[in-house]
Enzyme design. Structure first.
Site, short mmCIF file in Angstrom:
data_model
loop_
_atom_site.label_atom_id
_atom_site.label_comp_id
_atom_site.label_asym_id
_atom_site.label_seq_id
_atom_site.Cartn_x
_atom_site.Cartn_y
_atom_site.Cartn_z
CE1 TYR A 103 0.28 1.79 4.29
CE2 TYR A 103 0.64 -0.56 4.57
CZ TYR A 103 0.74 0.73 5.06
OH TYR A 103 1.29 0.97 6.28
CB VAL A 131 2.82 6.53 2.45
CG1 VAL A 131 1.94 5.30 2.67
CG2 VAL A 131 2.26 7.39 1.32
CG ASP A 132 2.38 4.21 7.31
OD1 ASP A 132 1.61 5.03 7.83
OD2 ASP A 132 2.04 3.09 6.93
CB SER A 133 7.76 7.76 5.01
OG SER A 133 7.05 8.83 4.41
#
Length: 146
Positions: A103, A131-133
């Site tokens: 994802y 994104v989750d980073s």
């Protein structure tokens, strides 16, 4: 409709066209209400073994420290829950998010397309896509943007 409202509508419409389920835009500012909650959450070891959650406390609360001169935060929602199920009861159990493509890549590609659209329709703006980073309080921004 003023220019800010027009640009917000353009971004939201394009996000939906790209397959996002929701798009909200909020003012990039210090998350004052979330600061005490985050501090308490960390002090009570609610982050378990995820030690990185204690890093960059200030950046988690103020996106202007991640993106110089940030004015807005765009929050997006995308359901990546796949319809597939595991058929073999003897197979190792996999998390649903692990089915299919990662994802992170799917969302990042859509974000790049949205950012290119913003540059084409609104003009050159600075920004970053996460994104989750990055040390971002996703839920706080989602709530703030509606």
């Amino acid at each position: 409709m003023n220019l800010t409202e027009k640009n917000t509508a353009l971004i939201k419409n394009k996000a939906i066209e790209l397959g996002f389920m929701y798009c909200g835009v909020s003012k990039a500012d210090f998350l004052k209400e979330d600061a005490a909650h985050l501090e308490k959450w960390l002090k009570n070891d609610r982050h378990g073994k995820m030690d990185y959650m204690a890093n960059h406390f200030d950046k988690r609360l103020d996106p202007r420290l991640l993106v110089d001169d940030a004015k807005s935060v765009v929050s997006l929602l995308l359901n990546y829950f796949p319809p597939e199920t595991q058929e073999d009861p003897e197979a190792p159990k996999l998390s649903k998010y692990a089915y299919g493509q990662d994802y992170h890549f799917i969302i990042k590609d859509k974000l790049k397309e949205l950012f290119a659209f913003i540059h084409e329709e609104i003009g050159e703006v600075g920004g970053r896509m996460f994104v989750d980073s990055a040390p971002v309080l996703d839920k706080a921004w989602e709530k703030k943007s509606g």
